[in-house]
Design a protein around this motif. Sequence first.
Motif, mmCIF file in Angstrom:
data_model
loop_
_atom_site.group_PDB
_atom_site.id
_atom_site.type_symbol
_atom_site.label_atom_id
_atom_site.label_comp_id
_atom_site.label_asym_id
_atom_site.label_seq_id
_atom_site.Cartn_x
_atom_site.Cartn_y
_atom_site.Cartn_z
ATOM 1 N N GLY A 1 58.813 16.288 86.973
ATOM 2 C CA GLY A 1 59.508 15.841 85.777
ATOM 3 C C GLY A 1 58.933 16.384 84.487
ATOM 4 O O GLY A 1 59.660 16.626 83.527
ATOM 5 N N VAL A 2 57.610 16.575 84.416
ATOM 6 C CA VAL A 2 57.030 17.123 83.197
ATOM 7 C C VAL A 2 57.603 18.509 82.912
ATOM 8 O O VAL A 2 57.795 18.913 81.777
ATOM 9 C CB VAL A 2 55.498 17.186 83.309
ATOM 10 N N ILE A 3 57.866 19.245 83.973
ATOM 11 C CA ILE A 3 58.454 20.575 83.832
ATOM 12 C C ILE A 3 59.806 20.488 83.142
ATOM 13 O O ILE A 3 60.100 21.232 82.218
ATOM 14 C CB ILE A 3 58.590 21.240 85.209
ATOM 15 N N ILE A 4 60.638 19.567 83.601
ATOM 16 C CA ILE A 4 61.951 19.393 82.995
ATOM 17 C C ILE A 4 61.805 19.009 81.536
ATOM 18 O O ILE A 4 62.460 19.538 80.650
ATOM 19 C CB ILE A 4 62.741 18.317 83.761
ATOM 20 N N ALA A 5 60.921 18.049 81.289
ATOM 21 C CA ALA A 5 60.787 17.518 79.951
ATOM 22 C C ALA A 5 60.279 18.548 78.954
ATOM 23 O O ALA A 5 60.631 18.512 77.777
ATOM 24 C CB ALA A 5 59.829 16.324 79.967
ATOM 25 N N ALA A 6 59.435 19.462 79.408
ATOM 26 C CA ALA A 6 58.808 20.411 78.491
ATOM 27 C C ALA A 6 59.767 21.478 77.991
ATOM 28 O O ALA A 6 59.527 22.103 76.960
ATOM 29 C CB ALA A 6 57.629 21.091 79.175
ATOM 30 N N ALA A 7 60.849 21.718 78.674
ATOM 31 C CA ALA A 7 61.699 22.864 78.385
ATOM 32 C C ALA A 7 62.205 22.878 76.955
ATOM 33 O O ALA A 7 62.144 23.899 76.262
ATOM 34 C CB ALA A 7 62.884 22.889 79.347
ATOM 35 N N LEU B 1 55.595 11.362 77.723
ATOM 36 C CA LEU B 1 56.727 12.221 78.024
ATOM 37 C C LEU B 1 57.883 11.878 77.099
ATOM 38 O O LEU B 1 58.121 10.703 76.824
ATOM 39 C CB LEU B 1 57.138 12.009 79.474
ATOM 40 N N TYR B 2 58.591 12.891 76.607
ATOM 41 C CA TYR B 2 59.641 12.604 75.642
ATOM 42 C C TYR B 2 60.984 12.308 76.295
ATOM 43 O O TYR B 2 61.955 11.989 75.617
ATOM 44 C CB TYR B 2 59.760 13.761 74.642
ATOM 45 N N VAL B 3 61.034 12.345 77.630
ATOM 46 C CA VAL B 3 62.267 12.033 78.346
ATOM 47 C C VAL B 3 61.932 11.047 79.463
ATOM 48 O O VAL B 3 60.822 11.054 79.991
ATOM 49 C CB VAL B 3 62.913 13.311 78.928
ATOM 50 N N ASP B 4 62.868 10.177 79.776
ATOM 51 C CA ASP B 4 62.675 9.227 80.873
ATOM 52 C C ASP B 4 62.782 9.965 82.199
ATOM 53 O O ASP B 4 63.856 10.450 82.567
ATOM 54 C CB ASP B 4 63.744 8.128 80.768
ATOM 55 N N GLU B 5 61.683 10.037 82.935
ATOM 56 C CA GLU B 5 61.676 10.755 84.212
ATOM 57 C C GLU B 5 62.015 9.841 85.380
ATOM 58 O O GLU B 5 61.914 10.244 86.536
ATOM 59 C CB GLU B 5 60.326 11.447 84.425
ATOM 60 N N LYS B 6 62.389 8.593 85.086
ATOM 61 C CA LYS B 6 62.815 7.628 86.103
ATOM 62 C C LYS B 6 61.813 7.549 87.258
ATOM 63 O O LYS B 6 62.144 7.788 88.417
ATOM 64 C CB LYS B 6 64.214 7.966 86.605
ATOM 65 N N PRO B 7 60.583 7.185 86.951
ATOM 66 C CA PRO B 7 59.544 7.192 87.989
ATOM 67 C C PRO B 7 59.767 6.115 89.038
ATOM 68 O O PRO B 7 60.323 5.044 88.759
ATOM 69 C CB PRO B 7 58.269 6.917 87.189
ATOM 70 N N ARG B 8 59.338 6.396 90.241
ATOM 71 C CA ARG B 8 59.291 5.420 91.316
ATOM 72 C C ARG B 8 57.862 5.355 91.852
ATOM 73 O O ARG B 8 57.158 6.362 91.886
ATOM 74 C CB ARG B 8 60.244 5.792 92.450
ATOM 75 N N TRP C 1 54.801 12.812 72.043
ATOM 76 C CA TRP C 1 55.469 12.310 73.241
ATOM 77 C C TRP C 1 54.982 10.892 73.485
ATOM 78 O O TRP C 1 53.775 10.668 73.638
ATOM 79 C CB TRP C 1 55.127 13.185 74.444
ATOM 80 N N PRO C 2 55.861 9.898 73.542
ATOM 81 C CA PRO C 2 55.408 8.518 73.731
ATOM 82 C C PRO C 2 54.873 8.271 75.130
ATOM 83 O O PRO C 2 55.297 8.906 76.097
ATOM 84 C CB PRO C 2 56.686 7.712 73.475
ATOM 85 N N THR C 3 53.953 7.340 75.228
ATOM 86 C CA THR C 3 53.444 6.918 76.526
ATOM 87 C C THR C 3 54.496 6.059 77.215
ATOM 88 O O THR C 3 54.974 5.070 76.662
ATOM 89 C CB THR C 3 52.146 6.117 76.357
ATOM 90 N N ARG C 4 54.846 6.418 78.445
ATOM 91 C CA ARG C 4 55.872 5.697 79.205
ATOM 92 C C ARG C 4 55.253 4.802 80.275
ATOM 93 O O ARG C 4 55.833 3.779 80.623
ATOM 94 C CB ARG C 4 56.858 6.687 79.828
ATOM 95 N N TRP C 5 54.117 5.191 80.799
ATOM 96 C CA TRP C 5 53.412 4.339 81.751
ATOM 97 C C TRP C 5 51.956 4.773 81.837
ATOM 98 O O TRP C 5 51.595 5.870 81.418
ATOM 99 C CB TRP C 5 54.059 4.353 83.139
ATOM 100 N N GLY C 6 51.152 3.867 82.350
ATOM 101 C CA GLY C 6 49.764 4.169 82.663
ATOM 102 C C GLY C 6 49.440 3.698 84.062
ATOM 103 O O GLY C 6 50.149 2.866 84.635
#
Length: 350
Positions: free
Chosen positions: A11-17, A49-56, A278-283
């Motif tokens: 997901g970081v790859i997608i977000a960085a583009a 991350l600046y986009v929601d990567e919908k983590p599981r 880029w905001p923190t989305r989780w830790g």
Amino acid sequence: MVKTVTLIVFGVIIAAATLLDSGHMAQACSFILWNTNGRAALAARTMDLYVDEKPRLVYLPRGIARRGVAGPNAATWTSKYASAVLTAFDTAASDGMNEAGLSAHLLYLHGTEYEPADHRPGVSNRQWVQFVLDNFATVADAVEALKQVRIVSEQAFGREWPLHLALADASGDGAVIEFVKGRAVIHHGKDVTVMTNEPTLDEQLANLKRYKMFGGDLSMPGDIDPMSRFVRAASYLKTLPQPSDASEGVGRLAGILRSVAVPFGAVDTSGGGSVDSWPTRWGTVANLTDKIYYIMPVNSPNVFWVDFSKLSPTSKEILAVPAYDAGLSGEVSAQLKPFSSVQTPFPPSP
């Protein structure tokens, strides 16, 4: 029966583009290892991350067959250790730990230059975390084995992506692996305890000496630039008091993690090279001694975790739960569902 899974897009790859398209350098994530508390080896990180990567949160049992890259000269393996990971876009692990108490944490490093092609079998940079968690029990073993494979930068959306890796284990050992000017640079030892993003760890450590707690005369910076976050994490880690037990240690380390988190809407006023926030989305905090993996999403005031002693490493099913489920709290092993039931199965191997 051997299960087969390939993890394709991180997901970081997608977000960085988007940010790279605009010419900005990216900033994301912080890593901290607390191995001097006398109770448990604890490894923590933020995901910015600046986009929601919908983590599981995904639990992967032993016995999963993998292929490191598509095409020839690929490393192949079958997982020896079960692992709990946080995924991005249901397709790859960005963070996790295994049943042996080894953790792996993938962060962005602008300026990464991977090694040139050679005879070694390839492992995609998008499978780096899973390769480590599947195969090794200690940082030392992982570091040595990674010398025998070549990390391959596979394109996603027509681009290559710069990444570096932090490792920690139950003995308190740590490592950071970076690729600088086409060669692997490995920092390995119990003094390897903090990592953020650009610049490289060598430069971060040199910069740290300019600050009061490390021999310099500068006060601790409060901005969100990755160099400032590194100084802040290292400074607070140095003065963190001993906990009465491992649970208190997790809470105290989480306090440092919050001090380097980036709030939504924050603006970087440092004037440094990383101009995007880029905001923190989780830790996460991984208790590597007791094999407990804690998740701290910012969409909820709750903390939840999985205790490896409550999960079967020889299970035949991959289990998962959405990490942003606001109802999650406490130990959630019993709430994990078969991965197929969430209608996002991992794609098959090439």
